[in-house]
Design a protein around this motif. Structure first.
Motif, PDB file in Angstrom:
ATOM      1  N   SER A 194       0.828  -1.208   0.000  1.00 53.60           N
ATOM      2  CA  SER A 194       0.000   0.000   0.000  1.00 53.60           C
ATOM      3  C   SER A 194       0.862   1.258   0.000  1.00 53.60           C
ATOM      4  CB  SER A 194      -0.931   0.011   1.221  1.00 53.60           C
ATOM      5  OG  SER A 194      -1.787  -1.107   1.205  1.00 53.60           O
ATOM      6  N   VAL A 195       1.873   1.271   0.866  1.00 51.65           N
ATOM      7  CA  VAL A 195       2.770   2.436   0.932  1.00 51.65           C
ATOM      8  C   VAL A 195       3.523   2.590  -0.392  1.00 51.65           C
ATOM      9  CG1 VAL A 195       4.792   3.428   2.067  1.00 51.65           C
ATOM     10  CG2 VAL A 195       3.009   2.300   3.434  1.00 51.65           C
ATOM     11  N   PHE A 196       4.010   1.463  -0.921  1.00 51.33           N
ATOM     12  CA  PHE A 196       4.725   1.497  -2.207  1.00 51.33           C
ATOM     13  C   PHE A 196       3.811   2.005  -3.321  1.00 51.33           C
ATOM     14  CE2 PHE A 196       5.332  -0.828  -6.224  1.00 51.33           C
ATOM     15  CZ  PHE A 196       6.560  -0.304  -6.613  1.00 51.33           C
ATOM     16  N   GLY A 197       2.578   1.472  -3.367  1.00 53.11           N
ATOM     17  CA  GLY A 197       1.645   1.854  -4.422  1.00 53.11           C
ATOM     18  C   GLY A 197       1.268   3.316  -4.358  1.00 53.11           C
ATOM     19  N   ALA A 198       0.986   3.826  -3.156  1.00 54.00           N
ATOM     20  CA  ALA A 198       0.597   5.231  -3.012  1.00 54.00           C
ATOM     21  C   ALA A 198       1.759   6.163  -3.356  1.00 54.00           C
ATOM     22  CB  ALA A 198       0.102   5.497  -1.596  1.00 54.00           C
ATOM     23  N   TYR A 199       2.963   5.807  -2.922  1.00 51.87           N
ATOM     24  CA  TYR A 199       4.131   6.671  -3.167  1.00 51.87           C
ATOM     25  C   TYR A 199       4.517   6.679  -4.645  1.00 51.87           C
ATOM     26  CZ  TYR A 199       8.840   8.591  -2.890  1.00 51.87           C
ATOM     27  OH  TYR A 199       9.958   9.365  -3.080  1.00 51.87           O
ATOM     28  N   SER A 200       4.368   5.532  -5.316  1.00 51.75           N
ATOM     29  CA  SER A 200       4.869   5.394  -6.687  1.00 51.75           C
ATOM     30  C   SER A 200       4.069   6.202  -7.704  1.00 51.75           C
ATOM     31  CB  SER A 200       4.858   3.924  -7.107  1.00 51.75           C
ATOM     32  OG  SER A 200       3.529   3.416  -7.164  1.00 51.75           O
ATOM     33  N   VAL A 201       2.857   6.610  -7.360  1.00 48.29           N
ATOM     34  CA  VAL A 201       2.018   7.329  -8.320  1.00 48.29           C
ATOM     35  C   VAL A 201       2.654   8.654  -8.723  1.00 48.29           C
ATOM     36  CG1 VAL A 201      -0.232   8.359  -8.738  1.00 48.29           C
ATOM     37  CG2 VAL A 201      -0.071   6.259  -7.409  1.00 48.29           C
ATOM     38  N   GLN A 202       3.071   9.447  -7.726  1.00 43.28           N
ATOM     39  CA  GLN A 202       3.663  10.756  -8.016  1.00 43.28           C
ATOM     40  C   GLN A 202       4.980  10.967  -7.275  1.00 43.28           C
ATOM     41  OE1 GLN A 202       0.011  13.745  -8.755  1.00 43.28           O
ATOM     42  NE2 GLN A 202      -0.042  12.906  -6.712  1.00 43.28           N
ATOM     43  N   SER A 203       5.523   9.868  -6.697  1.00 40.51           N
ATOM     44  CA  SER A 203       6.760   9.945  -5.889  1.00 40.51           C
ATOM     45  C   SER A 203       6.601  11.003  -4.802  1.00 40.51           C
ATOM     46  CB  SER A 203       7.971  10.248  -6.777  1.00 40.51           C
ATOM     47  OG  SER A 203       8.159   9.230  -7.732  1.00 40.51           O
ATOM     48  N   SER A 204       5.474  10.957  -4.125  1.00 46.62           N
ATOM     49  CA  SER A 204       5.145  11.974  -3.126  1.00 46.62           C
ATOM     50  C   SER A 204       4.714  11.325  -1.821  1.00 46.62           C
ATOM     51  CB  SER A 204       4.028  12.878  -3.651  1.00 46.62           C
ATOM     52  OG  SER A 204       3.523  13.698  -2.631  1.00 46.62           O
ATOM     53  N   MET A 205       5.353  11.742  -0.720  1.00 44.73           N
ATOM     54  CA  MET A 205       4.918  11.257   0.595  1.00 44.73           C
ATOM     55  C   MET A 205       3.550  11.833   0.950  1.00 44.73           C
ATOM     56  SD  MET A 205       6.814   9.017   1.956  1.00 44.73           S
ATOM     57  CE  MET A 205       6.072   9.057   3.595  1.00 44.73           C
ATOM     58  N   GLY A 206       3.190  12.954   0.309  1.00 46.04           N
ATOM     59  CA  GLY A 206       1.869  13.518   0.558  1.00 46.04           C
ATOM     60  C   GLY A 206       0.773  12.534   0.218  1.00 46.04           C
ATOM     61  N   ASP A 207       0.934  11.775  -0.866  1.00 43.23           N
ATOM     62  CA  ASP A 207      -0.055  10.766  -1.234  1.00 43.23           C
ATOM     63  C   ASP A 207      -0.118   9.655  -0.195  1.00 43.23           C
ATOM     64  OD1 ASP A 207      -0.877  12.005  -3.561  1.00 43.23           O
ATOM     65  OD2 ASP A 207       0.593  10.985  -4.819  1.00 43.23           O
ATOM     66  N   VAL A 208       1.016   9.341   0.421  1.00 37.09           N
ATOM     67  CA  VAL A 208       1.033   8.310   1.475  1.00 37.09           C
ATOM     68  C   VAL A 208       0.245   8.811   2.689  1.00 37.09           C
ATOM     69  CG1 VAL A 208       2.494   6.936   3.008  1.00 37.09           C
ATOM     70  CG2 VAL A 208       3.248   7.416   0.671  1.00 37.09           C
ATOM     71  N   TYR A 209       0.427  10.097   3.037  1.00 30.66           N
ATOM     72  CA  TYR A 209      -0.327  10.663   4.171  1.00 30.66           C
ATOM     73  C   TYR A 209      -1.829  10.660   3.873  1.00 30.66           C
ATOM     74  CZ  TYR A 209       4.310  12.484   5.391  1.00 30.66           C
ATOM     75  OH  TYR A 209       5.640  12.611   5.682  1.00 30.66           O
ATOM     76  N   VAL A 210      -2.196  11.041   2.663  1.00 25.60           N
ATOM     77  CA  VAL A 210      -3.608  11.042   2.266  1.00 25.60           C
ATOM     78  C   VAL A 210      -4.172   9.632   2.342  1.00 25.60           C
ATOM     79  CG1 VAL A 210      -5.186  11.375   0.318  1.00 25.60           C
ATOM     80  CG2 VAL A 210      -3.462  13.104   0.833  1.00 25.60           C
ATOM     81  N   MET A 211      -3.409   8.661   1.820  1.00 24.60           N
ATOM     82  CA  MET A 211      -3.836   7.257   1.872  1.00 24.60           C
ATOM     83  C   MET A 211      -4.085   6.812   3.307  1.00 24.60           C
ATOM     84  SD  MET A 211      -1.535   3.880   1.240  1.00 24.60           S
ATOM     85  CE  MET A 211      -0.744   4.240   2.821  1.00 24.60           C
ATOM     86  N   ALA A 212      -3.150   7.141   4.211  1.00 23.74           N
ATOM     87  CA  ALA A 212      -3.278   6.718   5.611  1.00 23.74           C
ATOM     88  C   ALA A 212      -4.492   7.360   6.276  1.00 23.74           C
ATOM     89  CB  ALA A 212      -2.001   7.071   6.367  1.00 23.74           C
ATOM     90  N   CYS A 213      -4.682   8.662   6.044  1.00 16.82           N
ATOM     91  CA  CYS A 213      -5.820   9.370   6.671  1.00 16.82           C
ATOM     92  C   CYS A 213      -7.159   8.816   6.177  1.00 16.82           C
ATOM     93  CB  CYS A 213      -5.734  10.862   6.387  1.00 16.82           C
ATOM     94  SG  CYS A 213      -4.353  11.687   7.209  1.00 16.82           S
ATOM     95  N   LEU A 214      -7.277   8.631   4.869  1.00 19.86           N
ATOM     96  CA  LEU A 214      -8.528   8.099   4.325  1.00 19.86           C
ATOM     97  C   LEU A 214      -8.761   6.673   4.814  1.00 19.86           C
ATOM     98  CD1 LEU A 214      -8.446   9.349   0.608  1.00 19.86           C
ATOM     99  CD2 LEU A 214      -9.861  10.201   2.479  1.00 19.86           C
ATOM    100  N   GLY A 215      -7.683   5.889   4.923  1.00 21.93           N
ATOM    101  CA  GLY A 215      -7.821   4.507   5.392  1.00 21.93           C
ATOM    102  C   GLY A 215      -8.326   4.428   6.827  1.00 21.93           C
ATOM    103  N   VAL A 216      -7.761   5.260   7.702  1.00 24.63           N
ATOM    104  CA  VAL A 216      -8.217   5.268   9.106  1.00 24.63           C
ATOM    105  C   VAL A 216      -9.672   5.727   9.177  1.00 24.63           C
ATOM    106  CG1 VAL A 216      -7.876   6.351  11.361  1.00 24.63           C
ATOM    107  CG2 VAL A 216      -5.891   5.597  10.028  1.00 24.63           C
TER     108      VAL A 216
END
Length: 503
Positions: A397-419
């Motif tokens: 999940s972390v790899f997939g979210a980061y790889s889209v735009q090489s952005s940790m911001g997408d990882v934070y968004v993924m985590a917040c929406l997931g919780v």
């Protein structure tokens, strides 16, 4: 019948080898969360620089086809759609995997994908000039009503409650407004710099589907595994074929819906799969079984998302208008080799055009063969202990979210929406309506604003949005969809009330 003349070119050693590589690689990339068909095709473009135009397109087309189908693997086994087009597959596919029918679900998905995909490519071959003119008929007002039609699907995607389904969809529509308005440039709900570009659909998809799964697995802890081991049932390809043919209505609705929606520029396979799922459910005699691991749901969704592949290329090859994001990347692949798609493409470069289209037809069959070969082995993922599975899914999940735009911001968004989704699921809400709202929001908003500008400069809002045969037809379908959903909900409530009265 000109395409037959160039059919043998697909089987030249280099071309066929590229077709095999693209098909197998596409299946692997499609099964990896976060790697959408658009990204898979974009990653392969540099490898086409030294190839001939037809050979480069064979590689890209095979990857496009098989990535869409490969996304069903993670959707069914992990409840993580490999791409937005596989959202509807999770609704019944993952439940089947949890029951030990993962091999059966995968086999059904690849078989129905092949049927839908072959039909879509045949439309591309035989009806391209006619379909191109029809695709041009869709303007902002028609795309707006098409998005509204998708919104009417939202309530029925949540089998537990129509109200909760609509609320989930509303949350998704609100999330779609975050970021800068594409038309007016207005800044909206940007709480953090990571949200400046809006919420990336791939990061949202992974967060909403994968993170609640991970949290649920971690919450269970290291329980006694004896009761949790899932027995993976063996299922032959012949039995899967017979099972698919038992549900001709789902296969037909999925194929036709995917072909029609794929033809409309800017709509995409995610809407095709969800609309096909919804319509199949409405016309099914086993409506109550949808969402509980019913084969019809998997067949309709996968037939639709692969049937849209061929028609989505019609506007590209004949009008130079990409029908989907992946088609836009394929346009780049054509331009690199100095080939400009348009009405004269089949006159000036028939060898390139027909070899490419023929390869997609063969690619659908190869995708099905390789997919069926690995289905039984892949289904054993369900037997992996939950503690290990949770860690693997979290890393993916972390790899997939980061790889889209090489952005940790997408990882934070993924985590917040997931919780957020984890707690919403505790109250009976589901992710599918929310994701559909997130997808449909920008389509409806952008086309409404564009349509408003055109309407104000011409005959006014009423005439532009409510006039014309195509507008009236789409409005009638929207009204019919809402009326049918309300009628079915009232009917179910009456049946429940009668059952309680008898007891």
């Amino acid at each position: 019948m000109e395409f037959i003349y160039y059919f043998g070119d697909v089987f030249s050693p280099v071309s066929f080898a590229l077709l095999l590589v693209g098909t197998i690689g596409g299946l692997i990339l499609g099964a990896t969360p976060g790697l959408s068909p658009t990204m898979a095709v974009a990653l392969l473009i540099p490898f086409t620089f030294q190839l001939e135009a037809a050979q480069g397109l064979i590689l890209l087309g095979a990857a496009y086809t098989s990535t869409v189908a490969g996304g069903a693997v993670s959707a069914i086994l992990l409840k993580i759609p490999g791409a937005p087009a596989n959202i509807a597959t999770t609704l019944d596919g993952h439940t089947m995997a949890k029951k030990g029918d993962g091999a059966k679900a995968l086999q059904l998905s690849f078989l129905s994908s092949a049927v839908g995909g072959v039909f879509g490519v045949l439309l591309l071959i035989f009806l391209t000039p006619l379909l191109a003119k029809w695709a041009l008929a869709f303007g902002p007002s028609h795309l707006f009503w098409l998005a509204i039609l998708g919104v009417t699907v939202i309530g029925s995607l949540d089998s537990s409650s129509v109200v909760k389904g609509l609320l989930s969809g509303c949350i998704g529509l609100w999330l779609a407004t975050i970021g800068f308005d594409d038309i007016m440039g207005a800044q909206r709900f940007i709480f953090h710099p990571s949200l400046g570009g809006g919420i990336n659909i791939i990061a949202a998809l992974i967060g909403l589907f994968a993170i609640p799964q991970v949290l649920t697995m971690f919450a269970k802890g290291r329980q006694a595994s004896g009761a949790e081991v899932i027995e993976v049932k063996k299922h032959s390809v012949l039995d899967a074929t017979k099972e698919m043919l038992r549900w001709p209505r789902a296969l037909t609705i999925g194929t036709i819906t995917g072909s029609i929606i794929g033809l409309i520029p800017g709509v995409g396979g995610q809407i095709a799969g969800l609309v096909a799922y919804d319509q199949t459910r409405k016309f099914s005699k086993h409506r109550e079984k949808f969402g509980t691991g019913h084969p019809e749901g998997v067949i309709a969704a996968e037939a639709a998302n692969n049937a849209m592949v061929g028609p989505s290329l019609v506007p590209l090859l004949t009008l130079s208008i990409p029908g989907s994001p992946t088609a836009a990347v394929l346009l780049g692949g054509l331009l690199i080799h100095g080939i400009f798609p348009g009405s004269d493409l089949f006159d000036n470069h028939p060898d390139v055009a027909w070899t490419f289209i023929n390869s997609m037809l063969i690619g659908q069959i190869l995708m099905c063969v390789f997919g069926l070969y690995v289905a039984g082995m892949a289904a054993r993922v369900a037997q992996v202990p939950q503690s290990i599975m949770a860690a693997v899914v979290l890393v993916l999940s972390v790899f997939g979210a980061y790889s889209v735009q090489s952005s940790m911001g997408d990882v934070y968004v993924m985590a917040c929406l997931g919780v957020m989704m984890y707690f919403l699921e505790r109250f009976g809400f589901s992710a599918a309506p929310l994701v559909l709202g997130l997808i449909l929001g920008p389509i409806a908003e952008a086309n409404f604003i564009q349509g408003s500008m055109i309407a104000n400069a011409t005959d006014g809002m009423g005439v532009y949005f409510l006039g014309g045969t195509l507008n009236l037809f789409l409005i009638a379908v929207v009204v019919a969809s809402i009326a049918y959903s309300v009628w079915m909900e009232v009917r179910v409530q009456k049946l429940v009330a009668r059952g309680e009265a008898k007891s």
